[in-house]
Design an enzyme around this catalytic site. Structure first.
Site, PDB file in Angstrom:
ATOM      1  CG  ASP A 184      45.727  47.911  64.415  1.00 38.50           C
ATOM      2  OD1 ASP A 184      45.198  49.037  64.497  1.00 38.50           O
ATOM      3  OD2 ASP A 184      45.541  47.142  63.452  1.00 38.50           O
ATOM      4  CG  HIS A 186      41.277  46.939  63.987  1.00 35.96           C
ATOM      5  ND1 HIS A 186      40.014  46.554  63.607  1.00 35.96           N
ATOM      6  CD2 HIS A 186      42.125  46.369  63.098  1.00 35.96           C
ATOM      7  CE1 HIS A 186      40.091  45.764  62.544  1.00 35.96           C
ATOM      8  NE2 HIS A 186      41.356  45.640  62.205  1.00 35.96           N
ATOM      9  CD  GLU A 210      48.013  49.737  62.159  1.00 38.83           C
ATOM     10  OE1 GLU A 210      47.218  49.295  61.311  1.00 38.83           O
ATOM     11  OE2 GLU A 210      49.086  49.170  62.432  1.00 38.83           O
ATOM     12  CD  GLU A 236      43.983  49.701  58.929  1.00 40.86           C
ATOM     13  OE1 GLU A 236      43.125  48.803  58.860  1.00 40.86           O
ATOM     14  OE2 GLU A 236      44.973  49.643  59.701  1.00 40.86           O
ATOM     15  CG  HIS A 286      46.820  48.277  55.976  1.00 43.31           C
ATOM     16  ND1 HIS A 286      45.788  47.814  55.178  1.00 43.31           N
ATOM     17  CD2 HIS A 286      46.569  47.817  57.220  1.00 43.31           C
ATOM     18  CE1 HIS A 286      44.947  47.124  55.923  1.00 43.31           C
ATOM     19  NE2 HIS A 286      45.395  47.100  57.163  1.00 43.31           N
TER      20      HIS A 286
END
Length: 381
Positions: A184, A186, A210, A236, A286
């Site tokens: 991730d 983020h 991700e 997400e 998510h």
């Protein structure tokens, strides 16, 4: 049957639960929350009920979704769509209970017998991930996810890239080639660093990368995807089918990750999943959230032919005071075996919320940290 009452409950570590009651006593649960903005979402939910939903027939789910979304001149965004999501979850829970069937049966029936799940390792600033990975695999998980990096400068040093590679290499060495490892970014990685990182991490075969850039920079995804064969995942922080149109049309994303508590609930994410199927894109919702959100995800996963894997928040680093099973009367509904969870057989969302535990919980005051670079400027968290 009419909607007669609703209640909202703040619960640790950072969740907001919605209880909806109908005139015949049926109760449905939803989880409308933006992490760190729970009180704002609470107000949005109150507006939806007080201005429209109270007194309405709860079974007209699609019509209510359209009215909640299109009934306001200003639409979309995390607050409104999260409020709609929690209401939508509760209405599906009520409908399933009224008909005596799990929600996935109302979505066309199951496309699978169980849903694969992955387990988080490491924290916001990941460390000791090798040992943590081995521990989770020993517990039966076959897929893991970790943050790729702590905060990064817009153009950071070779050492920052090397450290990210070393962390993933340690996990790969600890678990071998039979375990999938999601990485991730983020949204804390800039475009130039994302291009460098996806190429550097590829030798260790990530399951997916991700949110390599923030959704406002989704136009950069084709350039980033061109640097690697690793599947690209995102979504997400995208809140409706209209937000996903661009990435589907680009052809650069392989896995979408809408959040059932942010992206309009079961009704909307089921539509997003169908759109994704047409573009040969997998679904991996998510869900670093609570039990109602997870139950909602599993219902959609069960019916979506392109569902790949499900995030779940057991032992995630955010859950310091309470965990995903603490608010369930029967936690066994989320027993994980060999990296999978069985489809719930109960009606509606298939869970029974422990209302006493919800009512007795302390109201949290969770906000995500504000990180800063060495020069004092704000960094992406």
């Amino acid at each position: 049957m009419r909607i007669t009452d609703y209640e909202l409950f703040h619960a640790p570590p950072r969740w907001l639960f919605l209880k909806v009651t109908t005139s015949d006593g049926t109760v449905g649960w939803g989880e409308p929350v933006v992490e760190g903005r729970a009180r704002t979402v609470e107000t949005a939910v109150e507006e939806l009920f007080d201005n429209y939903l109270l007194g309405e027939d709860p079974t007209r789910i699609e019509d209510h979704w359209q009215a909640m979304y299109r009934g306001g001149f200003y639409r979309g965004g995390p607050i409104l769509m999260s409020a709609i999501a929690g209401v939508d979850q509760a209405l599906w829970d009520i409908k399933g209970k009224q008909l005596g069937a799990p929600v996935y049966e109302l979505l066309g029936g199951p496309a699978r017998d169980r849903v694969r799940v992955y387990q988080w390792i490491g924290g916001d600033r990941p460390d000791d991930v090798g040992d943590a990975a081995a521990e989770k695999v020993d517990a039966g998980f076959t897929a893991l996810k970790m943050n790729a990096t702590p905060e990064l400068e817009r153009v950071d040093s070779p050492r920052a890239v090397d450290e990210a590679v070393e962390r993933l290499a340690a996990v790969r060495e600890a678990v071998g080639d039979d375990v999938d490892i999601g990485v991730d970014f983020h949204g804390r990685v800039s475009k130039p660093m994302a291009k460098r990182l996806v190429a550097a991490l590829e030798p260790y075969d990530p399951f997916f990368v991700e949110e390599p850039v923030l959704p406002e920079h989704n136009d950069a995804l084709p350039e980033i995807a061109a640097k690697t064969t690793t599947p690209i995942a995102t979504g997400e922080r995208m809140f409706s089918r209209w937000d996903f149109k661009e990435v589907f049309e680009q052809g650069s994303v392989d896995v979408i990750q809408p959040d059932l508590s942010h992206a309009g609930g079961i009704t909307e994410v089921n539509k997003i999943a169908s759109m994704a199927e047409a573009y040969d894109v997998a679904l991996a919702p998510h869900c670093p959230l609570g039990p109602v959100a997870l139950a909602s995800c599993v219902q959609v996963d069960a019916a979506a032919p392109n569902a790949l894997i499900q995030e779940q928040s057991l032992d995630i680093h955010y859950n310091e005071s309470s965990d995903v099973l603490d608010y369930l009367a029967d936690p066994s509904v989320f027993e994980y075996e060999d990296g999978y969870v069985d489809l719930p057989e109960g009606p509606g969302l298939g869970i029974e919320v422990d209302e006493a535990a919800v009512r007795d919980s302390d109201e949290p005051d969770w906000h995500n940290p504000v990180w800063r670079h060495g020069d004092g400027s704000v960094a992406e968290w």
